[in-house]
Design a protein around this motif. Structure first.
Motif, mmCIF file in Angstrom:
data_model
loop_
_atom_site.group_PDB
_atom_site.id
_atom_site.type_symbol
_atom_site.label_atom_id
_atom_site.label_comp_id
_atom_site.label_asym_id
_atom_site.label_seq_id
_atom_site.Cartn_x
_atom_site.Cartn_y
_atom_site.Cartn_z
ATOM 1 N N THR A 151 -41.058 47.760 3.856
ATOM 2 C CA THR A 151 -40.016 47.969 4.856
ATOM 3 C C THR A 151 -40.357 47.246 6.148
ATOM 4 O O THR A 151 -41.520 47.004 6.464
ATOM 5 C CB THR A 151 -39.816 49.468 5.133
ATOM 6 O OG1 THR A 151 -41.052 50.056 5.563
ATOM 7 C CG2 THR A 151 -39.331 50.194 3.880
ATOM 8 N N GLU A 152 -39.322 46.882 6.887
ATOM 9 C CA GLU A 152 -39.439 46.259 8.206
ATOM 10 C C GLU A 152 -38.270 46.736 9.057
ATOM 11 O O GLU A 152 -37.552 47.652 8.659
ATOM 12 C CB GLU A 152 -39.466 44.729 8.092
ATOM 13 C CG GLU A 152 -40.816 44.095 8.439
ATOM 14 C CD GLU A 152 -41.173 44.136 9.928
ATOM 15 O OE1 GLU A 152 -40.338 44.567 10.738
ATOM 16 O OE2 GLU A 152 -42.303 43.712 10.275
ATOM 17 N N HIS A 158 -36.312 58.158 7.788
ATOM 18 C CA HIS A 158 -37.341 58.542 8.752
ATOM 19 C C HIS A 158 -36.861 59.701 9.617
ATOM 20 O O HIS A 158 -35.688 59.749 10.007
ATOM 21 C CB HIS A 158 -37.653 57.378 9.699
ATOM 22 C CG HIS A 158 -38.694 56.436 9.198
ATOM 23 N ND1 HIS A 158 -39.011 55.260 9.849
ATOM 24 C CD2 HIS A 158 -39.510 56.497 8.121
ATOM 25 C CE1 HIS A 158 -39.962 54.635 9.182
ATOM 26 N NE2 HIS A 158 -40.283 55.363 8.137
ATOM 27 N N GLU A 206 -46.536 56.505 4.153
ATOM 28 C CA GLU A 206 -46.179 55.178 4.655
ATOM 29 C C GLU A 206 -47.291 54.751 5.610
ATOM 30 O O GLU A 206 -47.707 55.514 6.472
ATOM 31 C CB GLU A 206 -44.841 55.270 5.391
ATOM 32 C CG GLU A 206 -44.303 53.960 5.923
ATOM 33 C CD GLU A 206 -43.078 54.200 6.796
ATOM 34 O OE1 GLU A 206 -41.963 53.937 6.337
ATOM 35 O OE2 GLU A 206 -43.258 54.664 7.946
ATOM 36 N N GLU A 220 -42.538 60.898 10.723
ATOM 37 C CA GLU A 220 -43.364 59.943 11.469
ATOM 38 C C GLU A 220 -44.015 60.638 12.659
ATOM 39 O O GLU A 220 -43.357 61.375 13.402
ATOM 40 C CB GLU A 220 -42.513 58.792 11.999
ATOM 41 C CG GLU A 220 -42.133 57.741 10.986
ATOM 42 C CD GLU A 220 -41.534 56.528 11.662
ATOM 43 O OE1 GLU A 220 -42.115 55.441 11.571
ATOM 44 O OE2 GLU A 220 -40.468 56.669 12.298
ATOM 45 N N HIS A 277 -45.303 49.519 5.867
ATOM 46 C CA HIS A 277 -44.201 49.478 6.838
ATOM 47 C C HIS A 277 -44.549 48.465 7.911
ATOM 48 O O HIS A 277 -45.431 48.687 8.733
ATOM 49 C CB HIS A 277 -44.031 50.881 7.435
ATOM 50 C CG HIS A 277 -42.861 51.027 8.357
ATOM 51 N ND1 HIS A 277 -41.577 50.671 8.020
ATOM 52 C CD2 HIS A 277 -42.789 51.517 9.639
ATOM 53 C CE1 HIS A 277 -40.761 50.936 9.035
ATOM 54 N NE2 HIS A 277 -41.472 51.446 10.016
ATOM 55 N N GLU A 282 -34.969 48.810 8.681
ATOM 56 C CA GLU A 282 -34.724 50.029 9.453
ATOM 57 C C GLU A 282 -33.898 49.763 10.703
ATOM 58 O O GLU A 282 -34.149 48.808 11.442
ATOM 59 C CB GLU A 282 -36.077 50.647 9.851
ATOM 60 C CG GLU A 282 -35.952 51.899 10.691
ATOM 61 C CD GLU A 282 -37.300 52.463 11.108
ATOM 62 O OE1 GLU A 282 -37.304 53.424 11.906
ATOM 63 O OE2 GLU A 282 -38.333 51.949 10.652
#
Length: 502
Positions: free
Chosen positions: A89-90, A207, A28, A249, A56, A143
């Motif tokens: 994704t946001e 995540h 990502e 992450e 992302h 998210e």
């Protein structure tokens, strides 16, 4: 939904290590850090090997009161296409507030802030997500975020809010289990209850990240090892559903590659050993279904979802929901057919996009204005020193304000490393003092220029040689002439004249 597997957040600092890591199925990348016309060579090599790359986003602000910015949506769509991504994704967050809806200056948070879990906020978020879905060429997943503060007067739990959001828009969910842990420590929210309530069948991926606790507050740093409680929440989630993908992450304080590989191994082991939830007829783990697919005729083929079943076998989870990301099987996507974010937002206002209580234009506008005023008051208290709005915890607001200022100082130092190089040890305390009275009104690069300009106009630094170096840097970065005759541009031109005479 595409099965992603196990992945890691791609960052330039660990790009070489990521390429060498065994078992990386996907990565990502922060969308705003990728230029479609100049993709990093590392990402290109990963793609050539068949590694999926997902952009992302962090700056769209879908939870804000304004309609999504069309240029930001276009940029996100371009990155998805350039990377050949299966989705983008946001975040369910707001990142700026103020402006025309409040007749006040536009303020930038520089970070993700939580939206209130109210009907107004949900209605606005639904409309914004529908507009984003219409403008993007691939499905969107959003998210849940970590928070230090809680909004007073919330009407829903996090799980209920996410359930209604997915139910009304068909958006996929990116569930961050580290953020569930953060909200457990900071806001007393039960991660298991959130997992009970949210639609696990709508999960696009998961995540996992680390953080640290200080004075009873959990900071979602993405700069520390993944703690056991976060892995326990991952195990709980994996007992309910087989997530299509799980991603580690790490944004700062990068350890040796071997340490990252050990964290990935722990994640894989957690998924492998998660015990499926027991039902009255045995054990079950809900598979994530394929999204609904557009037929090109305006109709969608919606798969039937099997509900997750409670551990006792006596009470089922909430009714399964239809999830309908905007996937095309031949008809042009809205981005390809020229539908703009503004047009999609207009459709949302007319009730075509979101089946909530604010389908009418007047109701939508009223909800947006109420949300805008609330968010502007909160953000102004955090970054401009105005009074804390009624109902908020003042101590936590202070923690959040300091965290925002610290992050701002760190990011400015990263995007403009010459500043701490020129100013030395004085950079950080001086910037934090500056931030208390000067909210960020643009991006971080503009923030760096504004800070340097502020120092120079004040005759600082006192050392003439340091001041000359700072002036040369500012003049070099601020450009030879303004691009327009807007007031800000005229001010920049006047400032340049002053500084050139020094």
């Amino acid at each position: 939904m595409q099965q992603l597997g196990t992945g890691i957040g791609w960052r330039p600092e660990i790009a070489d290590a990521v390429e060498r890591m065994p078992g990386i199925d996907w990565v990502e990348a922060v969308a705003e850090n990728v230029c479609p016309g100049h993709l990093p060579a590392s990402l290109l090599r990963l793609r050539e090997r068949g590694v999926t790359v997902v952009p992302h986003g962090v700056s769209l602000g879908l939870g804000g009161a304004d309609h999504p910015d069309e240029s930001r949506l276009t940029a996100l769509a371009e990155r998805a296409q350039a990377l050949g991504a299966p989705l983008v994704t946001e975040h369910i967050a707001f990142v700026r507030a103020g402006g025309p809806l409040t007749a006040s200056p536009l303020l930038e948070a520089g970070h993700l802030l939580p939206v209130p879990r109210t009907r107004d906020a949900l209605d606005v978020l639904c409309g914004n997500i529908r507009a984003a879905q219409a403008a993007l060429p691939v499905p969107l997943a959003v998210e849940n975020i970590a928070a230090l503060i809680s909004w007073p007067g919330e009407e829903m739990t996090e799980g209920q809010f996410l359930y209604d959001l997915a139910d009304r828009t068909g958006v996929r969910l990116l569930i961050d289990v580290a953020n569930l842990h953060t909200n457990h420590v900071n806001r007393g929210e039960d991660p298991a209850k959130a997992l009970d309530e949210l639609p696990v069948e709508a999960i696009a991926y998961v995540h996992v990240a680390g953080g640290f606790e200080r004075d009873g507050v959990w900071h979602d740093s993405h700069a520390h090892p993944v703690p056991r409680p976060v892995l326990d929440i991952l195990a709980d989630l994996a007992s309910r559903v087989s997530p299509p993908g799980v991603l580690l992450e790490r944004d700062e304080n990068f350890p040796a590659p071997g340490e990252l590989e050990r964290e990935l191994t722990a994640i894989r082991e957690t998924l492998r050993t998660a015990t499926p939830r027991t039902t009255g007829t045995g054990t079950t783990r809900t598979p994530v279904p394929e999204p609904a697919v557009s037929t090109g005729t305006g109709a969608a083929r919606t798969p039937a979802f099997e509900p997750a079943v409670a551990a006792t076998g006596a009470e089922a989870a909430p009714t399964p929901i239809p999830v309908e990301p905007a996937v095309s099987t031949g008809a042009a996507t809205s981005a390809e057919s020229g539908v703009t974010a503004a047009e999609a937002a207009e459709a949302a206002e007319q009730g075509a996009a979101c089946g909530g209580s604010t389908g009418a234009v007047e109701a939508d506008g009223a909800a947006r204005q109420r949300l805008a005023l609330a968010q502007a008051a909160l953000l102004s208290a955090l970054v401009a020193g105005t009074p804390v709005p009624e109902g908020f915890d003042r101590v936590r607001m202070g923690v959040q304000a300091r965290a925002l200022a610290a992050k701002r100082a760190d990011v400015v130092a990263k995007v403009a490393p010459e500043l701490p190089g020129i100013l030395g040890a004085a950079y950080r305390p001086a910037f934090l003092a500056y931030a208390q009275r000067h909210p960020m009104a643009g991006g971080y690069r503009q923030d760096a220029l504004d800070y340097a300009e502020h120092l120079l106009l004040a005759g600082r630094p006192e050392d003439a040689d340091t001041r000359r170096r700072l002036r040369d840097w500012w003049l070099d970065r601020s450009g030879p002439a303004p691009r327009s005759e807007r007031p800000a541009a005229r001010l920049a031109r006047a400032t340049r004249r002053v500084l050139l005479r020094r």
